[in-house]
Motif scaffolding. Sequence first.
Motif, short mmCIF file in Angstrom:
data_model
loop_
_atom_site.label_atom_id
_atom_site.label_comp_id
_atom_site.label_asym_id
_atom_site.label_seq_id
_atom_site.Cartn_x
_atom_site.Cartn_y
_atom_site.Cartn_z
N LEU A 1 0.87 -1.18 0.00
CA LEU A 1 0.00 0.00 0.00
C LEU A 1 0.90 1.22 0.00
CD1 LEU A 1 -2.80 1.33 0.22
CD2 LEU A 1 -2.61 1.11 2.72
N GLU A 2 0.71 2.07 -1.00
CA GLU A 2 1.53 3.26 -1.16
C GLU A 2 3.02 2.91 -1.18
OE1 GLU A 2 0.15 5.84 1.94
OE2 GLU A 2 -1.71 6.26 0.89
N GLY A 3 3.31 1.80 -1.84
CA GLY A 3 4.69 1.39 -2.04
C GLY A 3 5.35 0.70 -0.86
N LYS A 4 4.61 0.49 0.22
CA LYS A 4 5.17 -0.13 1.42
C LYS A 4 4.38 -1.37 1.80
CE LYS A 4 6.89 4.27 3.24
NZ LYS A 4 6.90 5.20 4.39
N PRO A 5 4.99 -2.28 2.58
CA PRO A 5 4.25 -3.49 2.99
C PRO A 5 2.97 -3.12 3.74
CG PRO A 5 6.58 -3.70 3.51
CD PRO A 5 6.37 -2.27 3.09
N TYR A 6 1.92 -3.87 3.45
CA TYR A 6 0.66 -3.68 4.16
C TYR A 6 0.32 -4.97 4.90
CZ TYR A 6 -4.36 -3.10 5.07
OH TYR A 6 -5.59 -3.04 5.68
N ARG A 7 0.40 -4.90 6.21
CA ARG A 7 -0.02 -6.02 7.07
C ARG A 7 -0.99 -5.45 8.09
NH1 ARG A 7 5.64 -6.52 6.77
NH2 ARG A 7 6.36 -8.29 5.51
N PHE A 8 -1.93 -6.25 8.54
CA PHE A 8 -2.98 -5.67 9.36
C PHE A 8 -3.48 -6.62 10.43
CE2 PHE A 8 -5.06 -7.68 5.72
CZ PHE A 8 -6.08 -8.41 6.31
N ALA A 9 -4.04 -6.03 11.46
CA ALA A 9 -4.83 -6.72 12.48
C ALA A 9 -6.24 -6.18 12.37
CB ALA A 9 -4.25 -6.47 13.87
N GLY A 10 -7.15 -7.01 11.92
CA GLY A 10 -8.50 -6.55 11.64
C GLY A 10 -9.56 -7.28 12.43
N ALA A 11 -10.81 -6.97 12.10
CA ALA A 11 -11.96 -7.56 12.78
C ALA A 11 -13.03 -7.92 11.77
CB ALA A 11 -12.54 -6.58 13.80
N ASN A 12 -13.87 -8.86 12.12
CA ASN A 12 -15.12 -9.08 11.41
C ASN A 12 -16.18 -8.18 12.04
OD1 ASN A 12 -15.29 -11.57 9.37
ND2 ASN A 12 -13.69 -11.97 10.89
N PHE A 13 -16.89 -7.48 11.18
CA PHE A 13 -17.90 -6.50 11.60
C PHE A 13 -19.06 -6.62 10.62
CE2 PHE A 13 -18.46 -1.63 12.49
CZ PHE A 13 -19.39 -1.91 13.49
N TRP A 14 -19.63 -7.82 10.55
CA TRP A 14 -20.53 -8.16 9.45
C TRP A 14 -21.72 -7.22 9.34
CZ3 TRP A 14 -25.65 -9.22 10.09
CH2 TRP A 14 -26.08 -9.66 11.35
N TYR A 15 -22.18 -6.69 10.47
CA TYR A 15 -23.40 -5.88 10.49
C TYR A 15 -23.13 -4.39 10.32
CZ TYR A 15 -21.70 -5.32 15.26
OH TYR A 15 -20.90 -5.06 16.34
N GLY A 16 -21.90 -4.03 9.96
CA GLY A 16 -21.55 -2.61 9.86
C GLY A 16 -22.47 -1.81 8.95
N ALA A 17 -22.85 -2.41 7.82
CA ALA A 17 -23.73 -1.70 6.90
C ALA A 17 -25.13 -1.52 7.48
CB ALA A 17 -23.81 -2.45 5.57
#
Length: 453
Positions: free
Chosen positions: A52-68
Amino acid sequence: MGRVLGALGGMALACVLAAHAGGDAAAEVAEDVVAPVTMDSFVRVRGTHFVLEGKPYRFAGANFWYGAYLGAPGERGDRARLVAELDQLSAAGIDNLRVLAMSEASGFKRGVRPAIMTAPGQYDEELLQGIDFLLDEMGKRDMKAVLYLNNFWQWSGGMSQYVSWSTGEPVSMHDPDQTGDWNGFMQNSARFYAFPGAQALYRDAITTVITRTNTINGKRYVDDPTVMSWQLANEPRPGSDADGHPNFPVFKQWVHETAGYIRGLAPKQLVSTGSEGAWGTLRSDELFYEAHDTPNVDYLTFHLWPSNWNWMDHHDPAARLASGTVQAMDYIDRHIGLANRMGKPIVLSEFGLDRDKGAYAPAAGTEARDAFYRAVYDRVYERAKVGDAIAGSNFWAWGGRGRTPHADAMWKSGDPFTGDPPQEAQGLFSLFDGDVSTLRIVSAHARAIRALE
């Protein structure tokens, strides 16, 4: 870097505690600096890694199925709750959310209501506006969205509902919450892949979402770098373990063709399947590999459910925590090995464990779960640090401020949403806003994995 990392450490914990106390304190989101959207603004694949933007992209994310659902306007949603929860997630360093982007009206006993697709080819505009609002707010926080467009399971209508629309058979014939026949349900859902009528309806749904223009900010979804990936479905399977093998060829073809269709609509964004991994592919590492061996799938996914898979105990996860963790680590390692072999990134896009003694209440302990989260994050970090294909994770699931009002903890239409879908007890795997110890673990991992070069 162009990504808001959020206030971490003590600041994140302060935000967590403030949210739990019911106050409105949250991390302030800096105003975005206006910058041109280029291909570097989108998450891309480079070998076995994301950039992402030329740099490594690693993430800690969540499931948020009802967000919409929370993002829908007026009384249909709860935008104030959504904004507060995005602030809390961002403050904890959670910057990647996996969200349901299509649900189908159904007669399933435990199906979510309302649904985005109200009838074949007809859509609830206010729920679609909920996706608009969610993406706009996520963009303000430099979060990335993974949007899945179908479901193998019954809780959002999903594949069995498309079969019902194609055949005229009521879904109640195959509703596992009424019949108790999970094998029959899974085989019925897998009929979806072979019905041209079902595929036509599904592609209409895909096109409706992906080609949409956001009513909040005027951006076309396909031009919005907030969207990291489109997923074919939540946990698509060839069918049941007992009877699904004959379905595998059409399932494999469906993956290839549908992923190609999505790539044609959204060439700037990534495509993934939403698979559980080998467990969801007739428990075969090689069939999982074969199903994903197509240039139309940009990266791999897998899920990890030790208590659902009987490696640990729903009613007392601490009882077999050590042995179950060994099995879980082997499952992680096997799938990272498959991704290395295929030359694609892989994401652990669901994992979770019950609260202590199998309780659902937010006040119940999380000692076993915390130990499991630590083990998972440690293994993900270790493998990422040496350059393996693991690129990120999404825990299941963010329950935030949601609370069930029912003694049996089962969801009913109109209830607040938690991280658990309607066919499961609310609180089964949810990570609530007051789970301070668990959020501290997630936040520490978010810091560590993003610091890797």
